[in-house]
Design a protein around this motif. Structure first.
Motif, PDB file in Angstrom:
ATOM      1  N   SER A 117      -3.387  -6.691  13.727  1.00  0.00           N
ATOM      2  CA  SER A 117      -4.655  -7.127  13.156  1.00  0.00           C
ATOM      3  C   SER A 117      -5.385  -8.029  14.147  1.00  0.00           C
ATOM      4  O   SER A 117      -5.213  -9.246  14.156  1.00  0.00           O
ATOM      5  N   LYS A 118      -6.200  -7.382  14.994  1.00  0.00           N
ATOM      6  CA  LYS A 118      -6.966  -8.108  16.003  1.00  0.00           C
ATOM      7  C   LYS A 118      -8.331  -7.440  16.166  1.00  0.00           C
ATOM      8  O   LYS A 118      -8.461  -6.224  16.000  1.00  0.00           O
ATOM      9  N   PRO A 119      -9.339  -8.219  16.522  1.00  0.00           N
ATOM     10  CA  PRO A 119     -10.637  -7.606  16.819  1.00  0.00           C
ATOM     11  C   PRO A 119     -10.537  -6.756  18.081  1.00  0.00           C
ATOM     12  O   PRO A 119      -9.814  -7.098  19.020  1.00  0.00           O
ATOM     13  N   VAL A 120     -11.266  -5.653  18.096  1.00  0.00           N
ATOM     14  CA  VAL A 120     -11.267  -4.735  19.233  1.00  0.00           C
ATOM     15  C   VAL A 120     -12.674  -4.690  19.823  1.00  0.00           C
ATOM     16  O   VAL A 120     -13.657  -4.506  19.094  1.00  0.00           O
ATOM     17  N   HIS A 121     -12.769  -4.873  21.144  1.00  0.00           N
ATOM     18  CA  HIS A 121     -14.061  -4.928  21.819  1.00  0.00           C
ATOM     19  C   HIS A 121     -14.124  -3.912  22.947  1.00  0.00           C
ATOM     20  O   HIS A 121     -13.100  -3.498  23.488  1.00  0.00           O
ATOM     21  N   THR A 122     -15.330  -3.552  23.329  1.00  0.00           N
ATOM     22  CA  THR A 122     -15.540  -2.816  24.577  1.00  0.00           C
ATOM     23  C   THR A 122     -15.496  -3.834  25.718  1.00  0.00           C
ATOM     24  O   THR A 122     -15.621  -5.048  25.488  1.00  0.00           O
ATOM     25  N   PRO A 123     -15.349  -3.375  26.957  1.00  0.00           N
ATOM     26  CA  PRO A 123     -15.399  -4.318  28.080  1.00  0.00           C
ATOM     27  C   PRO A 123     -16.670  -5.147  28.111  1.00  0.00           C
ATOM     28  O   PRO A 123     -16.635  -6.344  28.403  1.00  0.00           O
ATOM     29  N   ALA A 124     -17.809  -4.540  27.781  1.00  0.00           N
ATOM     30  CA  ALA A 124     -19.084  -5.261  27.849  1.00  0.00           C
ATOM     31  C   ALA A 124     -19.125  -6.413  26.846  1.00  0.00           C
ATOM     32  O   ALA A 124     -19.482  -7.551  27.196  1.00  0.00           O
ATOM     33  N   THR A 125     -18.763  -6.149  25.602  1.00  0.00           N
ATOM     34  CA  THR A 125     -18.814  -7.213  24.598  1.00  0.00           C
ATOM     35  C   THR A 125     -17.736  -8.255  24.840  1.00  0.00           C
ATOM     36  O   THR A 125     -17.963  -9.452  24.625  1.00  0.00           O
ATOM     37  N   ALA A 126     -16.572  -7.822  25.309  1.00  0.00           N
ATOM     38  CA  ALA A 126     -15.496  -8.778  25.582  1.00  0.00           C
ATOM     39  C   ALA A 126     -15.882  -9.739  26.699  1.00  0.00           C
ATOM     40  O   ALA A 126     -15.665 -10.951  26.605  1.00  0.00           O
ATOM     41  N   MET A 127     -16.477  -9.221  27.754  1.00  0.00           N
ATOM     42  CA  MET A 127     -16.824 -10.086  28.878  1.00  0.00           C
ATOM     43  C   MET A 127     -18.058 -10.934  28.585  1.00  0.00           C
ATOM     44  O   MET A 127     -18.218 -12.015  29.152  1.00  0.00           O
ATOM     45  N   GLU A 128     -18.885 -10.486  27.668  1.00  0.00           N
ATOM     46  CA  GLU A 128     -19.973 -11.345  27.201  1.00  0.00           C
ATOM     47  C   GLU A 128     -19.396 -12.559  26.483  1.00  0.00           C
ATOM     48  O   GLU A 128     -19.865 -13.693  26.659  1.00  0.00           O
ATOM     49  N   MET A 129     -18.346 -12.315  25.701  1.00  0.00           N
ATOM     50  CA  MET A 129     -17.655 -13.418  25.034  1.00  0.00           C
ATOM     51  C   MET A 129     -16.996 -14.342  26.048  1.00  0.00           C
ATOM     52  O   MET A 129     -17.040 -15.570  25.912  1.00  0.00           O
ATOM     53  N   ALA A 130     -16.402 -13.772  27.088  1.00  0.00           N
ATOM     54  CA  ALA A 130     -15.725 -14.578  28.103  1.00  0.00           C
ATOM     55  C   ALA A 130     -16.708 -15.475  28.838  1.00  0.00           C
ATOM     56  O   ALA A 130     -16.395 -16.635  29.138  1.00  0.00           O
ATOM     57  N   ARG A 131     -17.892 -14.958  29.142  1.00  0.00           N
ATOM     58  CA  ARG A 131     -18.895 -15.769  29.828  1.00  0.00           C
ATOM     59  C   ARG A 131     -19.359 -16.935  28.970  1.00  0.00           C
ATOM     60  O   ARG A 131     -19.697 -18.008  29.473  1.00  0.00           O
ATOM     61  N   ALA A 132     -19.395 -16.715  27.655  1.00  0.00           N
ATOM     62  CA  ALA A 132     -19.902 -17.747  26.749  1.00  0.00           C
ATOM     63  C   ALA A 132     -18.821 -18.718  26.280  1.00  0.00           C
ATOM     64  O   ALA A 132     -19.138 -19.785  25.763  1.00  0.00           O
ATOM     65  N   HIS A 133     -17.561 -18.375  26.468  1.00  0.00           N
ATOM     66  CA  HIS A 133     -16.477 -19.207  25.931  1.00  0.00           C
ATOM     67  C   HIS A 133     -16.397 -20.531  26.690  1.00  0.00           C
ATOM     68  O   HIS A 133     -16.432 -20.550  27.924  1.00  0.00           O
ATOM     69  N   PRO A 134     -16.268 -21.637  25.973  1.00  0.00           N
ATOM     70  CA  PRO A 134     -16.220 -22.933  26.652  1.00  0.00           C
ATOM     71  C   PRO A 134     -14.903 -23.216  27.370  1.00  0.00           C
ATOM     72  O   PRO A 134     -14.833 -24.093  28.227  1.00  0.00           O
ATOM     73  N   GLY A 135     -13.864 -22.474  27.018  1.00  0.00           N
ATOM     74  CA  GLY A 135     -12.560 -22.704  27.632  1.00  0.00           C
ATOM     75  C   GLY A 135     -12.222 -21.679  28.690  1.00  0.00           C
ATOM     76  O   GLY A 135     -13.085 -20.983  29.219  1.00  0.00           O
ATOM     77  N   ARG A 136     -10.941 -21.573  28.981  1.00  0.00           N
ATOM     78  CA  ARG A 136     -10.454 -20.648  30.021  1.00  0.00           C
ATOM     79  C   ARG A 136      -9.990 -19.353  29.377  1.00  0.00           C
ATOM     80  O   ARG A 136      -9.184 -19.358  28.440  1.00  0.00           O
ATOM     81  N   CYS A 137     -10.482 -18.246  29.862  1.00  0.00           N
ATOM     82  CA  CYS A 137     -10.110 -16.932  29.332  1.00  0.00           C
ATOM     83  C   CYS A 137      -9.180 -16.197  30.289  1.00  0.00           C
ATOM     84  O   CYS A 137      -9.166 -16.465  31.493  1.00  0.00           O
ATOM     85  N   ALA A 138      -8.439 -15.275  29.747  1.00  0.00           N
ATOM     86  CA  ALA A 138      -7.580 -14.412  30.551  1.00  0.00           C
ATOM     87  C   ALA A 138      -7.764 -12.973  30.110  1.00  0.00           C
ATOM     88  O   ALA A 138      -8.069 -12.699  28.942  1.00  0.00           O
ATOM     89  N   ILE A 139      -7.585 -12.062  31.058  1.00  0.00           N
ATOM     90  CA  ILE A 139      -7.600 -10.629  30.767  1.00  0.00           C
ATOM     91  C   ILE A 139      -6.227 -10.101  31.166  1.00  0.00           C
ATOM     92  O   ILE A 139      -5.813 -10.242  32.314  1.00  0.00           O
ATOM     93  N   ILE A 140      -5.531  -9.511  30.223  1.00  0.00           N
ATOM     94  CA  ILE A 140      -4.145  -9.098  30.427  1.00  0.00           C
ATOM     95  C   ILE A 140      -4.090  -7.584  30.602  1.00  0.00           C
ATOM     96  O   ILE A 140      -4.630  -6.823  29.778  1.00  0.00           O
ATOM     97  N   PHE A 141      -3.414  -7.143  31.655  1.00  0.00           N
ATOM     98  CA  PHE A 141      -3.250  -5.721  31.951  1.00  0.00           C
ATOM     99  C   PHE A 141      -1.767  -5.378  31.963  1.00  0.00           C
ATOM    100  O   PHE A 141      -0.945  -6.144  32.475  1.00  0.00           O
ATOM    101  N   GLY A 142      -1.429  -4.204  31.438  1.00  0.00           N
ATOM    102  CA  GLY A 142      -0.039  -3.793  31.365  1.00  0.00           C
ATOM    103  C   GLY A 142       0.401  -2.982  32.561  1.00  0.00           C
ATOM    104  O   GLY A 142      -0.387  -2.667  33.456  1.00  0.00           O
TER     105      GLY A 142
END
Length: 242
Positions: free
Chosen positions: A91-116
């Motif tokens: 149960s997690k929100p699912v985003h496209t790369p565009a919307t996810a990175m828009e969130m990352a740019r706006a986030h006040p803290g530190r974000c990470a992108i995890i790849f398997g």
């Protein structure tokens, strides 16, 4: 881009050094410099990764940190995106790369992108540690992305509003791309008129004046560079040499 705001790229159990090096290149293309590695299969440092990073991107590998677990690699991270086409049963929100990175740019803290890892992608235990999922809307008949391709895509989406909006309009030697001035255009017209007259182009005589006028008008309309003018002079000399 300010380094403290850049998202951290976390590669979980990457299998091939070449893909780590290619990911470093993809990161630096968009100004990202912090890479964290979780249990790289072939150990670290990796000579194949260094060779693939090729030059400047080696700085990303030089600064890369290695962790035994993803939990440890999440040190200092406030919000994490897991890149996966699976894991939607969580149960997690699912985003496209565009919307996810828009969130990352706006986030006040530190974000990470995890790849398997390349072969299997992230496991559910990995995805469970992320706040949200990023899924690329690709061809459902062939959804697989190379690790470095996925990093490049996320880097592009993150940097698209931070890096220059348009590429440099010109490439090549500066003197070749400078606009030709009116004197250069006039001399080019003279050269063509001289050679065309010798070739008998302006015929019949009753139409010669209008033909010359149309040619002059054409040269004035063309957006020629100094390099273009040199090439046209050279072509004309070569064609009329014999």
């Amino acid at each position: 881009m300010e380094s403290h705001r850049q998202p951290v790229i976390i590669l979980v159990r990457p299998q091939m050094g070449e893909n780590i090096g290619a990911s470093a290149r993809a990161m630096l293309n968009f100004g990202l410099t912090e890479m964290r590695l979780v249990e790289p299969r072939d150990g670290w440092p990796n000579s194949r990764a260094i060779a693939m990073a090729s030059g400047a991107a080696g700085q990303v590998l030089d600064r890369a940190r290695v962790f035994a677990t993803l939990a440890e690699a999440m040190e200092g991270i406030d919000f994490a995106f897991a890149t996966t086409a699976r894991g939607r049963e969580l149960s997690k929100p699912v985003h496209t790369p565009a919307t996810a990175m828009e969130m990352a740019r706006a986030h006040p803290g530190r974000c990470a992108i995890i790849f398997g890892p390349e072969r299997t992608g992230l496991e559910n235990d990995d995805v469970a540690r992320a706040n949200a999922i990023v899924t690329v809307p690709v061809n459902p008949g062939f959804p697989s992305l190379n690790l470095a391709q996925a990093v490049l895509l996320m880097g592009y989406e993150y940097g698209r509003d931070l890096l220059p909006a348009e590429p440099s309009p010109h490439h090549g030697r500066p003197e070749a791309i400078q606009p030709a001035d009116r004197v250069e255009i006039e001399k080019l017209g003279d050269h063509f008129e001289e050679r065309l007259t010798q070739a008998g182009f302006f015929f019949p005589e009753t139409k010669a004046a209008s033909m010359r006028l149309n040619l002059r008008n054409m040269w004035a309309r063309l957006d020629l560079t100094r390099g273009d003018v040199r090439i046209l002079h050279g072509m004309l000399r070569q064609l009329t040499r014999r």
